[in-house]
Design a protein around this motif. Structure first.
Motif, mmCIF file in Angstrom:
data_model
loop_
_atom_site.group_PDB
_atom_site.id
_atom_site.type_symbol
_atom_site.label_atom_id
_atom_site.label_comp_id
_atom_site.label_asym_id
_atom_site.label_seq_id
_atom_site.Cartn_x
_atom_site.Cartn_y
_atom_site.Cartn_z
ATOM 1 N N MET A 1 0.891 -1.377 0.582
ATOM 2 C CA MET A 1 0.158 -0.294 0.199
ATOM 3 C C MET A 1 1.095 1.124 0.538
ATOM 4 O O MET A 1 1.559 1.130 1.081
ATOM 5 C CB MET A 1 -1.024 0.528 1.017
ATOM 6 N N LYS A 2 0.411 2.280 -0.844
ATOM 7 C CA LYS A 2 1.447 3.581 -1.076
ATOM 8 C C LYS A 2 1.054 4.705 -0.087
ATOM 9 O O LYS A 2 -0.379 4.545 0.832
ATOM 10 C CB LYS A 2 0.876 4.135 -2.489
ATOM 11 N N LYS A 3 1.882 5.207 0.464
ATOM 12 C CA LYS A 3 2.017 5.691 1.407
ATOM 13 C C LYS A 3 1.189 7.291 1.220
ATOM 14 O O LYS A 3 1.224 7.760 -0.406
ATOM 15 C CB LYS A 3 2.928 6.821 2.172
ATOM 16 N N GLN A 4 0.444 7.750 2.110
ATOM 17 C CA GLN A 4 -0.302 8.528 1.900
ATOM 18 C C GLN A 4 -0.007 9.792 2.211
ATOM 19 O O GLN A 4 1.084 10.733 2.687
ATOM 20 C CB GLN A 4 -1.818 8.796 2.325
ATOM 21 N N ILE A 5 0.110 10.504 0.868
ATOM 22 C CA ILE A 5 0.565 12.238 0.937
ATOM 23 C C ILE A 5 -0.253 13.705 1.187
ATOM 24 O O ILE A 5 0.329 14.607 1.038
ATOM 25 C CB ILE A 5 1.837 12.235 -0.737
ATOM 26 N N ILE A 6 -1.223 12.766 1.603
ATOM 27 C CA ILE A 6 -1.775 14.752 1.971
ATOM 28 C C ILE A 6 -2.263 14.143 3.655
ATOM 29 O O ILE A 6 -2.625 12.932 3.931
ATOM 30 C CB ILE A 6 -3.376 14.570 0.868
ATOM 31 N N ASP A 7 -2.603 15.500 3.629
ATOM 32 C CA ASP A 7 -2.635 15.495 5.596
ATOM 33 C C ASP A 7 -3.882 15.223 5.989
ATOM 34 O O ASP A 7 -5.095 15.271 4.818
ATOM 35 C CB ASP A 7 -1.955 16.148 6.746
ATOM 36 N N GLU A 8 -4.937 14.666 6.701
ATOM 37 C CA GLU A 8 -6.189 14.750 7.611
ATOM 38 C C GLU A 8 -7.119 16.776 6.798
ATOM 39 O O GLU A 8 -7.791 16.120 6.461
ATOM 40 C CB GLU A 8 -6.504 14.686 8.693
ATOM 41 N N ARG A 9 -6.346 17.269 6.697
ATOM 42 C CA ARG A 9 -7.040 18.571 6.318
ATOM 43 C C ARG A 9 -7.010 18.868 5.208
ATOM 44 O O ARG A 9 -8.646 18.618 4.538
ATOM 45 C CB ARG A 9 -6.723 19.770 6.987
ATOM 46 N N GLN A 10 -6.089 17.893 3.899
ATOM 47 C CA GLN A 10 -6.675 18.163 2.406
ATOM 48 C C GLN A 10 -7.234 17.137 2.516
ATOM 49 O O GLN A 10 -8.482 16.974 1.336
ATOM 50 C CB GLN A 10 -5.007 17.835 2.522
ATOM 51 N N GLU A 11 -7.759 15.825 3.021
ATOM 52 C CA GLU A 11 -8.557 14.619 2.063
ATOM 53 C C GLU A 11 -10.008 15.147 2.814
ATOM 54 O O GLU A 11 -10.817 15.081 2.241
ATOM 55 C CB GLU A 11 -8.112 13.035 3.403
ATOM 56 N N HIS A 12 -10.233 15.969 4.203
ATOM 57 C CA HIS A 12 -11.104 16.244 4.259
ATOM 58 C C HIS A 12 -11.602 17.674 2.731
ATOM 59 O O HIS A 12 -12.484 17.691 3.092
ATOM 60 C CB HIS A 12 -11.321 17.265 5.981
ATOM 61 N N ASP A 13 -10.584 18.607 3.104
ATOM 62 C CA ASP A 13 -10.740 19.445 1.777
ATOM 63 C C ASP A 13 -11.216 18.558 0.540
ATOM 64 O O ASP A 13 -12.756 19.721 -0.401
ATOM 65 C CB ASP A 13 -9.954 20.173 1.593
ATOM 66 N N MET A 14 -10.560 17.755 0.517
ATOM 67 C CA MET A 14 -11.411 17.080 -0.717
ATOM 68 C C MET A 14 -12.470 15.908 -0.662
ATOM 69 O O MET A 14 -13.334 16.266 -2.293
ATOM 70 C CB MET A 14 -9.950 15.573 -1.580
ATOM 71 N N TYR A 15 -12.716 15.535 0.087
ATOM 72 C CA TYR A 15 -13.942 15.340 0.434
ATOM 73 C C TYR A 15 -15.459 15.770 0.245
ATOM 74 O O TYR A 15 -16.072 15.975 -0.213
ATOM 75 C CB TYR A 15 -14.100 14.466 2.474
ATOM 76 N N VAL A 16 -15.155 17.889 0.572
ATOM 77 C CA VAL A 16 -15.797 18.656 0.708
ATOM 78 C C VAL A 16 -16.133 18.141 -1.182
ATOM 79 O O VAL A 16 -17.286 19.116 -1.030
ATOM 80 C CB VAL A 16 -15.639 20.221 1.367
ATOM 81 N N ILE A 17 -14.684 18.699 -1.649
ATOM 82 C CA ILE A 17 -14.760 18.896 -3.351
ATOM 83 C C ILE A 17 -15.662 17.638 -3.383
ATOM 84 O O ILE A 17 -16.330 18.551 -3.997
ATOM 85 C CB ILE A 17 -13.182 19.117 -4.059
ATOM 86 N N GLU A 18 -15.699 17.150 -3.226
ATOM 87 C CA GLU A 18 -16.358 15.062 -3.952
ATOM 88 C C GLU A 18 -17.987 15.558 -3.057
ATOM 89 O O GLU A 18 -18.941 15.637 -4.910
ATOM 90 C CB GLU A 18 -16.047 14.213 -3.323
ATOM 91 N N HIS A 19 -18.461 15.977 -2.243
ATOM 92 C CA HIS A 19 -19.579 16.356 -1.638
ATOM 93 C C HIS A 19 -20.412 17.721 -3.003
ATOM 94 O O HIS A 19 -21.188 17.769 -3.423
ATOM 95 C CB HIS A 19 -19.629 16.259 -0.194
#
Length: 144
Positions: A1-19
């Protein structure tokens, strides 16, 4: 499994954009379907939009039901089921009357009764689906 290169805040922002992207696609497809209905286009011309819209609607409904999510502001209850049915009834009847008026079709008693019957059928389906999902969600909450 690859190491995640975004932090939790960026991941949350990505989910908001997807929403927001999901809901823009959902309501955009609905608007496109309604506009084509109003303009009197044959249903074959927008079958793919309808299919994609239904995939989005069903996947959202099933996903929320599996996770036990009803609404951010309400719990499943008889009042919510009835409210959903009334909204669907009103939306179906108003939409059918609007489409007929836009196309210049005559309003006779038979046409209005058919529109009301379609609205009633939609309301019964909406109530039934809401009831089944709501009861499943309440049962799942009791298990936890």
């Amino acid at each position: 499994m690859k190491k995640q290169i975004i932090d939790e805040r960026q991941e949350h922002d990505m989910y908001v954009i997807e929403h927001y992207g999901f809901w823009m696609a959902f309501w955009g497809l609905l608007a496109m379907i309604l506009i084509q209905l109003i303009l009197g286009k044959p249903s074959e011309s927008f079958i793919y939009e309808w299919l994609l819209f239904m995939i989005l609607a069903v996947s959202m409904t099933v996903g929320c039901a599996k996770k036990g999510i009803w609404s951010p502001k309400a719990k499943p209850s008889q009042k919510e089921y009835i409210k959903t049915a009334i909204i669907v009834f009103g939306a179906v009847v108003c939409l059918l009357l609007f489409i007929q008026a836009f196309r210049g079709e005559a309003f006779d008693l038979f046409t209005i009764m058919v529109d009301l019957g379609c609205g009633l059928f939609g309301a019964i389906v909406a109530y039934s689906v809401s009831f089944m999902l709501g009861e499943k969600i309440k049962k799942d909450e009791e298990k936890e």
